[in-house]
Each structure stands twice: as structure tokens, then as C-alpha cells.
Design a protein around this motif. Structure first.
Motif, PDB file in Angstrom:
ATOM      1  N   ARG A   1       1.070  -0.720   0.111  1.00  0.00           N
ATOM      2  CA  ARG A   1      -0.471   0.822   0.296  1.00  0.00           C
ATOM      3  C   ARG A   1       1.035   1.112  -0.253  1.00  0.00           C
ATOM      4  NH1 ARG A   1      -3.849  -0.494   5.019  1.00  0.00           N
ATOM      5  NH2 ARG A   1      -4.952   1.199   3.693  1.00  0.00           N
ATOM      6  N   ARG A   2       1.724   1.119   1.266  1.00  0.00           N
ATOM      7  CA  ARG A   2       2.627   2.588   0.753  1.00  0.00           C
ATOM      8  C   ARG A   2       4.712   1.925   1.099  1.00  0.00           C
ATOM      9  NH1 ARG A   2       0.852   6.550   5.366  1.00  0.00           N
ATOM     10  NH2 ARG A   2      -0.411   6.873   3.974  1.00  0.00           N
ATOM     11  N   LEU A   3       4.809   2.580   0.057  1.00  0.00           N
ATOM     12  CA  LEU A   3       6.535   2.360  -0.184  1.00  0.00           C
ATOM     13  C   LEU A   3       7.442   2.571  -0.025  1.00  0.00           C
ATOM     14  CD1 LEU A   3       8.873   0.543  -1.853  1.00  0.00           C
ATOM     15  CD2 LEU A   3       8.493   1.962  -4.241  1.00  0.00           C
ATOM     16  N   VAL A   4       7.981   2.845   0.657  1.00  0.00           N
ATOM     17  CA  VAL A   4       8.766   4.319   1.226  1.00  0.00           C
ATOM     18  C   VAL A   4      10.922   4.021   1.137  1.00  0.00           C
ATOM     19  CG1 VAL A   4      10.363   5.621   3.632  1.00  0.00           C
ATOM     20  CG2 VAL A   4       7.599   4.301   3.691  1.00  0.00           C
ATOM     21  N   LEU A   5      10.821   4.649  -0.352  1.00  0.00           N
ATOM     22  CA  LEU A   5      12.049   4.889  -0.489  1.00  0.00           C
ATOM     23  C   LEU A   5      13.293   5.180   0.530  1.00  0.00           C
ATOM     24  CD1 LEU A   5      11.351   5.156  -4.552  1.00  0.00           C
ATOM     25  CD2 LEU A   5      11.834   2.650  -2.952  1.00  0.00           C
ATOM     26  N   THR A   6      13.896   4.739   0.145  1.00  0.00           N
ATOM     27  CA  THR A   6      15.264   5.130   1.513  1.00  0.00           C
ATOM     28  C   THR A   6      16.699   5.134   0.806  1.00  0.00           C
ATOM     29  OG1 THR A   6      16.398   6.480   3.524  1.00  0.00           O
ATOM     30  CG2 THR A   6      15.491   3.618   3.156  1.00  0.00           C
ATOM     31  N   HIS A   7      18.145   5.204   1.586  1.00  0.00           N
ATOM     32  CA  HIS A   7      19.445   4.415   1.271  1.00  0.00           C
ATOM     33  C   HIS A   7      19.632   4.993  -0.735  1.00  0.00           C
ATOM     34  CE1 HIS A   7      22.156   1.389   0.971  1.00  0.00           C
ATOM     35  NE2 HIS A   7      22.373   1.433   1.361  1.00  0.00           N
ATOM     36  N   PHE A   8      19.970   5.857  -0.253  1.00  0.00           N
ATOM     37  CA  PHE A   8      20.279   6.807  -2.032  1.00  0.00           C
ATOM     38  C   PHE A   8      21.558   7.257  -2.221  1.00  0.00           C
ATOM     39  CE2 PHE A   8      16.250   8.407  -0.429  1.00  0.00           C
ATOM     40  CZ  PHE A   8      15.257   7.557  -1.535  1.00  0.00           C
ATOM     41  N   SER A   9      22.048   6.444  -2.939  1.00  0.00           N
ATOM     42  CA  SER A   9      24.009   6.943  -3.458  1.00  0.00           C
ATOM     43  C   SER A   9      24.170   8.239  -3.452  1.00  0.00           C
ATOM     44  CB  SER A   9      23.982   6.399  -4.932  1.00  0.00           C
ATOM     45  OG  SER A   9      25.292   6.630  -4.984  1.00  0.00           O
ATOM     46  N   GLN A  10      24.783   8.522  -2.813  1.00  0.00           N
ATOM     47  CA  GLN A  10      25.491  10.298  -2.817  1.00  0.00           C
ATOM     48  C   GLN A  10      25.716  10.973  -4.615  1.00  0.00           C
ATOM     49  OE1 GLN A  10      27.331   7.429  -1.478  1.00  0.00           O
ATOM     50  NE2 GLN A  10      29.223   8.488  -2.484  1.00  0.00           N
ATOM     51  N   ARG A  11      25.490   9.843  -5.314  1.00  0.00           N
ATOM     52  CA  ARG A  11      26.063  10.156  -6.581  1.00  0.00           C
ATOM     53  C   ARG A  11      24.456  11.515  -7.311  1.00  0.00           C
ATOM     54  NH1 ARG A  11      27.704   6.169  -9.684  1.00  0.00           N
ATOM     55  NH2 ARG A  11      28.054   4.926  -7.676  1.00  0.00           N
ATOM     56  N   TYR A  12      23.415  10.975  -6.390  1.00  0.00           N
ATOM     57  CA  TYR A  12      22.083  11.648  -6.604  1.00  0.00           C
ATOM     58  C   TYR A  12      21.911  12.947  -5.620  1.00  0.00           C
ATOM     59  CZ  TYR A  12      22.336   6.781  -9.272  1.00  0.00           C
ATOM     60  OH  TYR A  12      22.486   5.858  -9.644  1.00  0.00           O
ATOM     61  N   PRO A  13      22.344  14.401  -6.391  1.00  0.00           N
ATOM     62  CA  PRO A  13      21.597  15.233  -5.264  1.00  0.00           C
ATOM     63  C   PRO A  13      20.000  15.421  -5.706  1.00  0.00           C
ATOM     64  CG  PRO A  13      22.295  15.498  -7.648  1.00  0.00           C
ATOM     65  CD  PRO A  13      23.079  14.736  -7.312  1.00  0.00           C
ATOM     66  N   ASP A  14      19.754  15.254  -6.469  1.00  0.00           N
ATOM     67  CA  ASP A  14      18.330  15.810  -6.644  1.00  0.00           C
ATOM     68  C   ASP A  14      17.039  14.208  -6.399  1.00  0.00           C
ATOM     69  OD1 ASP A  14      15.730  16.704  -7.257  1.00  0.00           O
ATOM     70  OD2 ASP A  14      16.132  17.176 -10.092  1.00  0.00           O
ATOM     71  N   PRO A  15      16.196  14.268  -5.660  1.00  0.00           N
ATOM     72  CA  PRO A  15      15.153  13.446  -4.770  1.00  0.00           C
ATOM     73  C   PRO A  15      14.369  13.491  -5.645  1.00  0.00           C
ATOM     74  CG  PRO A  15      15.570  14.972  -3.429  1.00  0.00           C
ATOM     75  CD  PRO A  15      16.866  15.650  -3.571  1.00  0.00           C
ATOM     76  N   GLY A  16      13.887  14.007  -6.881  1.00  0.00           N
ATOM     77  CA  GLY A  16      12.978  14.155  -7.191  1.00  0.00           C
ATOM     78  C   GLY A  16      13.024  13.260  -8.316  1.00  0.00           C
ATOM     79  N   GLU A  17      14.421  13.074  -9.110  1.00  0.00           N
ATOM     80  CA  GLU A  17      14.587  11.550  -9.739  1.00  0.00           C
ATOM     81  C   GLU A  17      13.826  10.436  -8.763  1.00  0.00           C
ATOM     82  OE1 GLU A  17      18.230  12.173 -12.451  1.00  0.00           O
ATOM     83  OE2 GLU A  17      19.252  12.771 -10.639  1.00  0.00           O
ATOM     84  N   PHE A  18      14.515  10.260  -8.562  1.00  0.00           N
ATOM     85  CA  PHE A  18      13.325   8.831  -7.452  1.00  0.00           C
ATOM     86  C   PHE A  18      12.266   8.986  -7.594  1.00  0.00           C
ATOM     87  CE2 PHE A  18      17.425   9.038  -5.942  1.00  0.00           C
ATOM     88  CZ  PHE A  18      17.996   7.344  -5.802  1.00  0.00           C
ATOM     89  N   VAL A  19      11.110  10.152  -7.930  1.00  0.00           N
ATOM     90  CA  VAL A  19      10.116   9.836  -7.257  1.00  0.00           C
ATOM     91  C   VAL A  19       9.812   9.868  -8.590  1.00  0.00           C
ATOM     92  CG1 VAL A  19       7.842  12.170  -7.319  1.00  0.00           C
ATOM     93  CG2 VAL A  19       9.807  12.304  -5.424  1.00  0.00           C
ATOM     94  N   ALA A  20       9.841  10.635  -9.335  1.00  0.00           N
ATOM     95  CA  ALA A  20      10.061  10.353 -11.417  1.00  0.00           C
ATOM     96  C   ALA A  20       9.764   8.948 -11.622  1.00  0.00           C
ATOM     97  CB  ALA A  20      10.519  11.309 -11.724  1.00  0.00           C
ATOM     98  N   GLU A  21      11.050   8.110 -11.154  1.00  0.00           N
ATOM     99  CA  GLU A  21      11.008   6.847 -11.544  1.00  0.00           C
ATOM    100  C   GLU A  21       9.664   6.515 -11.094  1.00  0.00           C
ATOM    101  OE1 GLU A  21      15.227   5.513 -12.432  1.00  0.00           O
ATOM    102  OE2 GLU A  21      14.568   3.509 -11.170  1.00  0.00           O
ATOM    103  N   ALA A  22       9.534   5.680  -9.844  1.00  0.00           N
ATOM    104  CA  ALA A  22       9.406   5.201  -8.481  1.00  0.00           C
ATOM    105  C   ALA A  22       7.687   5.291  -9.566  1.00  0.00           C
ATOM    106  CB  ALA A  22       9.417   5.627  -7.714  1.00  0.00           C
TER     107      ALA A  22
END
Length: 307
Positions: A258-279
Motif C-alpha cells: 500500500r505504501r512504499l518508502v524509498l531510502t538508502h540513496f547513493s550520494q551520486r544523485y543530488p536530486d531526490p526528484g529523480e527518484f520520485v519520477a522514476e518510482a
């Protein structure tokens, strides 16, 4: 404050950044709390989050990599400072035993902390504890070192239906009498209630996509899942035994999360919006039905209410 919620203490992977601390996740489950993967700096993050460690009844560590456990000495020191008197089991895979025992020794804290390891059978889960009436289990993931995923399952129960209670003439203190006794004045509890599905919480950190991820996530109300890489670096994810945001989101939809919480992000990605868009795109492509939360340090995320 929700009775069941996740306090995010850190969301970085191997290296912290200016905005992301190493791992740390505090699950509040009714009156108990479980601390998952206290990475370096967790004690300070607890202070920033305004939470106390006095209700932490157990600590669950997925594996012996230091971004998931190096904060353990500080957490135990904090517990001693706040006067924790209860025993604190530290659950972990068997292969992590000596590493974690060394960290406990370094803390040298006046807390009854004990490393309690488990070694689930291949392809299966092992029940390791009970938290607030819910069963806590663990099973192996697919990482470069032995790593566990965790799952919390509340048994099904029953929910009284106000209209049925009123029709049966039962109200006030009599409702509790009926609940405890199962029957009152010829009215059975099952006659005025509906079956209620228990809540489930799953915690998946460093791993490749595998059958274990799918099993841990199946039907979970909330899944906390690593998404170290973006899909454009899927080859790196596989090489280092991690998941991408797309993989995590697709797995969550397939499992009915029902609810997915994404975390543990590599430092190579400064923009969390990329994870929002991809997921978000991955959820849509997989048929939808899963809410995506891209976690930030100090977020508080509620476990979705029962259906």
C-alpha cells in the motif's frame, strides 16, 4: 501522533551528504519501538527528531556493513543516559555476531544489550520475536554479505460494528464485557463484529531484487525499501548487490504494497526528484495501487490505517 509510524533518522547509503545522514529508522508500533539499522550519527539524529530511545525494546540490524550499524555504540550510550532498564535484544544475521559484539563492547554502556542472531533456512523466514502482539520475522536477502530483511505481522482480529451493537442493545461498558467474554445476554461477539485484517510492515535494505524481496513485501501495508541507484545505473546496482528505484517500485506493486518508502540513496544523485519520477512512472507501468514516499531525513511516515 499515530500509534504506528516510521521516524526516518537517516537516508544515505555508503556515504552521508550535507542533507542525508547514514541509515536509521525508528518504527513506533503501539507502545513499543523498534530501531532498524542505526548507522553512524543515529544518536544525534534522535535528538534532531525529538524522539526518545527509552521505548526502544529491540534493535534490528540487517547486516554488518558500517553504514547500517556503526551508530550502535552511540545509541546504547544514549539509552544509558536516559535510564533504560529493560533488556535490549539486538537482532542480526549470524555472520554479523562478532562485529556487533565488538560495537557493544566499545559502547561500554550500562544497558542490558545482547546480540541475538538468527540463521533462517534458505528460502524461508524465521520468527524471532513478538512486538506489540505482532510477529517479527526475518529472512535472508541477496547481498555481498549475509543480510536479513525483516517483517512485522499483526494477527487478524475483529472490529465491532456500531450499527450491529446498537441493534443488539449493547453499548458503553457492555461492549468491553462482550469483547472479553465473547458472549453477553445471548449475543455473540462474532454476531456484531467483522473480521479485521492485521497490519504488516516490511523492511528491506541492501539486496538485489530476489524472491525474498517479493515474499517480505507481499501484502504489506508499508514497505521500507532501499533504492540505492536509479535505473540508468542498473548495471552498478547489480554489481554491488543493490536495487534501483524502478525495481523497488515494480516489486511493491506486484506484491500489493500500500505504501512504499524509498531510502538508502547513493550520494551520486543530488536530486531526490529523480527518484520520485522514476518510482512514480514504474508504479504506473506496473498497474498502480501503491503510494510512493521518497524519504528525507527526519520525515515521519504513518503506517496506513487498516482497511
Amino acid at each position: 501522533m499515530s500509534a504506528r509510524e516510521l521516524v526516518v533518522l537517516g537516508t544515505a547509503s555508503q556515504a552521508p551528504t550535507r542533507t542525508r545522514n547514514h541509515n536509521g529508522y525508528l518504527l513506533r508500533w503501539d507502545g513499543d519501538s523498534v530501531l532498524f539499522d542505526p548507522g553512524e550519527g543515529t544518536q544525534r539524529q534522535v535528538v534532531h527528531a525529538g524522539v526518545s530511545v527509552t521505548r526502544v525494546k529491540r534493535i534490528c540490524i540487517t547486516h554488518a556493513h558500517n553504514d547500517h550499524c556503526l551508530g550502535l555504540p552511540g545509541v546504547l550510550a544514549r539509552m544509558a543516559l536516559e535510564g533504560v532498564q529493560h533488556r535490549v535484544p539486538i537482532h542480526a544475521p549470524r555472520a554479523a555476531r562478532e562485529h556487533l559484539r565488538a560495537l557493544v563492547a566499545v559502547a561500554d554502556a550500562a544497558v542490558d544489550a545482547e546480540v541475538v542472531t538468527c540463521d533462517p533456512p534458505e528460502g524461508a523466514a524465521e520468527e524471532i520475536a513478538v512486538v506489540g502482539g505482532a510477529r517479527l520475522s526475518a529472512r535472508y536477502l541477496d547481498h555481498r554479505v549475509p543480510a536479513l530483511g525483516y517483517r512485522l505481522d499483526e494477527p487478524p482480529g475483529r472490529h465491532f460494528v456500531p450499527e450491529l451493537l446498537a441493534a443488539a442493545g449493547i453499548s458503553g461498558p457492555d461492549v468491553r464485557v462482550l469483547a472479553e467474554g465473547g458472549e453477553l445476554r445471548g449475543v455473540r461477539a462474532e454476531d456484531v463484529s467483522e473480521r479485521r485484517r492485521g497490519q504488516s510492515f516490511a523492511f528491506v535494505m541492501d539486496t538485489r531484487m530476489s524472491a525474498a524481496v517479493a515474499d517480505l513485501a507481499r501484502g504489506a501495508d508499508m514497505l521500507v525499501c532501499e533504492s540505492t541507484f536509479l535505473d540508468r545505473d542498473a548495471d552498478l546496482a547489480d554489481r554491488y548487490a543493490h536495487m534501483t528505484a524502478r525495481q523497488a517500485a515494480t516489486a511493491a506493486v506486484d506484491a500489493g504494497v500500500r505504501r512504499l518508502v524509498l531510502t538508502h540513496f547513493s550520494q551520486r544523485y543530488p536530486d531526490p526528484g529523480e527518484f520520485v519520477a522514476e518510482a512514480t512512472l514504474a508504479v504506473a507501468d506496473a498497474g498502480g495501487g501503491t503510494e510512493v514516499v521518497v524519504a528525507a531525513d527526519l520525515d515521519v511516515v504513518e503506517v496506513p490505517p487498516r482497511r
